[in-house]
Design an enzyme around this catalytic site. Structure first.
Site, mmCIF file in Angstrom:
data_model
loop_
_atom_site.group_PDB
_atom_site.id
_atom_site.type_symbol
_atom_site.label_atom_id
_atom_site.label_comp_id
_atom_site.label_asym_id
_atom_site.label_seq_id
_atom_site.Cartn_x
_atom_site.Cartn_y
_atom_site.Cartn_z
ATOM 1 N N ARG A 140 32.616 38.399 23.580
ATOM 2 C CA ARG A 140 31.402 38.129 22.815
ATOM 3 C C ARG A 140 31.516 36.707 22.305
ATOM 4 N NH1 ARG A 140 30.443 43.934 19.785
ATOM 5 N NH2 ARG A 140 29.317 44.808 21.544
ATOM 6 N N ASP B 152 32.099 32.712 40.302
ATOM 7 C CA ASP B 152 31.112 33.513 39.574
ATOM 8 C C ASP B 152 29.930 32.636 39.162
ATOM 9 O OD1 ASP B 152 30.107 35.860 38.582
ATOM 10 O OD2 ASP B 152 31.184 35.757 36.680
ATOM 11 N N LYS C 155 34.111 31.813 22.275
ATOM 12 C CA LYS C 155 34.164 32.975 23.157
ATOM 13 C C LYS C 155 35.294 33.845 22.614
ATOM 14 C CE LYS C 155 34.572 34.082 27.992
ATOM 15 N NZ LYS C 155 34.354 33.662 29.351
ATOM 16 N N GLY D 9 31.009 40.480 30.148
ATOM 17 C CA GLY D 9 31.721 41.713 30.412
ATOM 18 C C GLY D 9 32.992 41.815 29.589
ATOM 19 N N LEU E 27 26.062 34.811 19.705
ATOM 20 C CA LEU E 27 25.354 34.041 20.732
ATOM 21 C C LEU E 27 25.053 34.844 21.995
ATOM 22 C CD1 LEU E 27 27.402 30.723 20.543
ATOM 23 C CD2 LEU E 27 25.075 31.081 19.725
ATOM 24 N N GLY E 28 25.961 35.733 22.323
ATOM 25 C CA GLY E 28 25.734 36.479 23.558
ATOM 26 C C GLY E 28 26.980 37.231 23.933
ATOM 27 N N GLU E 29 26.870 38.005 25.017
ATOM 28 C CA GLU E 29 27.971 38.867 25.406
ATOM 29 C C GLU E 29 28.109 38.900 26.911
ATOM 30 O OE1 GLU E 29 27.252 42.943 24.455
ATOM 31 O OE2 GLU E 29 29.393 43.408 24.448
ATOM 32 N N ASP F 145 64.197 7.463 59.406
ATOM 33 C CA ASP F 145 62.988 7.922 60.088
ATOM 34 C C ASP F 145 61.757 7.894 59.197
ATOM 35 O OD1 ASP F 145 64.160 8.320 62.498
ATOM 36 O OD2 ASP F 145 64.750 10.383 62.053
ATOM 37 N N HIS G 9 64.300 9.789 69.357
ATOM 38 C CA HIS G 9 64.848 8.424 69.427
ATOM 39 C C HIS G 9 65.175 8.097 70.881
ATOM 40 C CE1 HIS G 9 65.457 7.785 65.112
ATOM 41 N NE2 HIS G 9 65.504 9.104 65.085
#
Ligand code: ADP
Length: 649
Positions: free
Chosen positions: A78, A187, A93, A75, A71-73, A560, A517
């Site tokens: 893949r 990013d 991925k 850094g 599908l793509g790559e 308190d 107080h």
């Protein structure tokens, strides 16, 4: 069905036109290291270590996935199509184990997985699963078969304003979701925003995402992609950066889509950085892009991160309403400008914009929250206002306060104001820590990592209250008996039921709060006006309001406990007490209280039946036991979301 045959590209388009050769030496834009821009290192991409996975990838528990097209790559990874045994297609991925050479890379990958896994939003690529074999780690994701915004821009050269309005709304919705969870993406760029089959945008690649801790709030790592880097990131160690870097990236993307290239574009990375630092960019003279769009871009690209609009403000810019807004984007947009866009009438555009916001999870905040308690003092209507000093409206004003503190020494004339600003920041951060600890404990219990047992009796709660913040402040009675007023200036005075002694809570520079107080006969003159107001409310509440607690608590003034902050919403009012108790009074008169750092939970029914149990046992039972609450799960989700939202204020 042949199980080993490579999968077909979806929608007939190759996934990544520039890199569709399986196993080939592909060239995809790489995140270059910006730490040392002067040294242009030509390093081999880690993703090149990723070999094509086997045709069937088996998970440890025996599930098989059939590997399909490349599908793509990026850094680091893949990406391949993967089909499960039922025929459903995903994107995997794929990270080569050989590229995980050191602890740092391993931590980075685990962080990406952890962050991405926790995201569920219609405009964020859905994380599906994660597994490994001997050579790779696979992150299985929802498949986005229509490429990225980067591919769309490459095909089209310019994108029309109506389409960009639609895209920007979806992007803002997704980033708002991320930021509410304290995640900064870091990013954001056209290449990391993908299209699903219906051409809705999906933000992906959480490789640089980080969770901003509530205490520091800033990051100092230099990272990103040159054209998209915000100026404060280039400041490196000295300035730090936070959520606003994502807002900057929205500006870069909007500019790039409308004008065809990023605003600071140059061949040399160092020139890009210099331009970014000096905010040197121009709108092309021959462009017909509207002035409204330019106004928004200018604000988004403000060098000072504090001057950038916050996410909610972005969608209030005129540009979104000043022209056609489509109801959806079609695949036709991948190739050419659809020709019906200019015919969308104004009314229709406004409806489409409202629907789009709704779909991305941006709901209009009701201007007048529904009154839960129909009580009033005198004839004036109490207003649902938070004390300004404790509740900045948005991150911009919060950061402004911090910024003001930094110039304290220079502007001594306004010291008082500055001291307050400093206090506000302290108080907010200490409340944030308590919120984070509570959420953390709840999540540990939910995931079964920790079991809680009920450690204490019924918690001290707010049993009566009157919102009179349009005049004095917010008055309340604790189930322990004391009456308090949280004044609009952030200070509180509490009085016990049976004496004239008081407890005075002032904002303190170091701790956030300072408690004093005073015995009834030694109350400083300065506080006498405050005490009068408390007495006034005490009388009023005793005369007019029913007590919601069963009255079993003894007087615990000594602990308190006081109200730090309250928040009104259409469905509930939320009280944050100083001991870390979070009380939610829902509109339907049920009350649910988290105490003991989220480990104990209490339900008070409309009939005032009180049941306090460990959170663990209530989650195990998926409800309270003696007093089951019909909408417990819904309310529990509301409560968790409210706690998260408060951290982000
Ligand atoms: P890296 O972390 O290495 O930068 P990315 O997450 O950007 O990796 O993915 C690399 C490439 O894989 C993307 O540019 C895109 O082409 C493809 N890709 C990533 N996620 C998906 C997805 N969900 N559907 C389709 N393709 C995807």
């Amino acid at each position: 069905m042949s199980s080993t045959r490579a999968l077909q590209a979806l929608n007939g388009v190759q996934m990544n036109t520039k890199s569709n050769v399986p196993n080939g030496n592909v060239k995809t834009p790489v995140k270059s290291s910006v730490t040392k821009p002067e040294k242009k290192r030509k390093k081999e991409k880690l993703s090149s270590l990723c070999k094509t996975p086997p045709s069937v990838v088996r998970t440890r528990n025996g599930r098989g996935y059939h590997r399909g097209l490349f599908l793509g790559e990026g850094g680091f990874a893949r990406c391949f199509q993967m089909k499960d045994e039922a025929g459903k297609v995903f994107a995997a991925k794929t990270v080569a184990k050989a590229s995980i050479k050191n602890e740092k890379t391993k931590t980075k990958l685990l962080s990406e997985i952890k962050i991405h896994k926790s995201m569920v939003h219609p405009n964020i690529v859905q994380f599906v699963d994660c597994f490994e074999d001997d050579i790779n780690v696979y992150i299985l994701l929802e498949i986005c078969p229509n490429q990225s915004l980067m591919d769309l821009l490459k095909n089209r050269k310019l994108v029309s304003e109506p389409e960009v309005r639609f895209f920007m709304t979806q992007i803002v919705g997704a980033i708002k979701y991320l930021h509410r969870r304290r995640v900064v993406h870091r990013d954001l760029k056209l290449g990391n925003i993908f299209f699903d089959p219906d051409m809705n945008l999906k933000i992906g690649d959480f490789g640089l995402a980080t969770v901003v801790s509530s205490s520091s709030g800033k990051r100092y790592t230099i990272c990103g992609t040159p054209n998209y880097i915000a100026p404060e990131v280039l400041g490196g160690k000295t300035t730090g950066h936070s959520f606003e870097v994502d807002i900057w990236a929205i500006g870069i993307m909007m500019y790039a889509l409308l004008f065809g290239k990023p605003p600071f574009q140059a061949k040399d990375v160092q020139i890009i950085y210099d331009r970014i630092k000096h905010n040197e960019y121009k709108f092309p003279e021959d462009s017909t892009v509207s002035e409204e769009a330019r106004v928004l871009i200018r604000d988004l690209l403000s060098t000072d991160p504090l001057q950038r609009p916050v996410l909610d403000d972005i969608l209030d810019y005129d540009w979104f309403k000043s022209g056609p807004f489509p109801s959806s984007v079609s695949v036709e947009s991948l190739r050419q400008t659809p020709n019906n866009l200019s015919f969308i009438a104004r009314e229709e555009s406004l409806i489409n914009f409202a629907n789009c916001k709704q779909a991305v999870g941006i709901h209009e905040v009701p201007k007048n929250p529904v009154e839960i308690l129909k009580t009033d003092l005198e004839s004036e209507q109490p207003k649902a206002l938070l004390p300004q000093s404790l509740s900045p409206n948005n991150t911009k004003s919060k950061y402004k306060e911090v910024a003001t503190v930094n110039i304290k020494s220079v502007k001594s004339k306004i010291t008082n104001q500055l001291a307050n600003a400093h206090n506000d920041n302290k108080t907010i951060s200490s409340m944030n820590d308590q919120l984070s600890n509570t959420l953390y404990a709840m999540e540990e219990i939910e995931s079964g990592k920790s079991r809680s047992i009920r450690t204490s009796g019924d918690p001290v709660i707010i049993s009566k209250w009157v919102d009179y913040s349009n005049k004095h402040g917010f008055s309340y009675q604790l189930s322990s008996g004391s009456i308090g007023v949280l004044f609009n200036n952030g200070q509180s005075v509490l009085k016990t039921v049976d004496s004239n002694d008081i407890c005075y809570v002032a904002l303190d520079e170091k701790s956030g709060w300072n408690i004093s107080h005073y015995q009834g006969d030694s109350i400083p003159m300065l506080l006498s006006r405050y005490v009068e107001v408390v007495d006034f409310f005490k009388k009023y509440m005793n005369a007019h309001l029913a007590d919601v607690s069963s009255g079993s608590n003894s007087n615990r003034f000594t602990q308190d406990i006081f109200l730090r902050r309250y928040t009104r919403d259409a469905n509930y009012i939320m009280f944050e007490l100083s001991n870390g108790t979070y009380q939610f009074n829902f509109k339907d008169h049920h009350k649910i209280i988290l105490s003991d750092c989220g480990r104990t939970i209490t339900h008070i029914s409309p009939a005032k039946e009180v049941e306090t149990l460990s959170l663990w046992s209530v989650l195990e039972n998926q409800n309270f036991i003696k007093t089951p609450e019909q909408f417990f799960n819904v309310k529990y989700d509301f409560m968790k979301q409210a706690l998260r939202d408060k951290i982000l204020m």
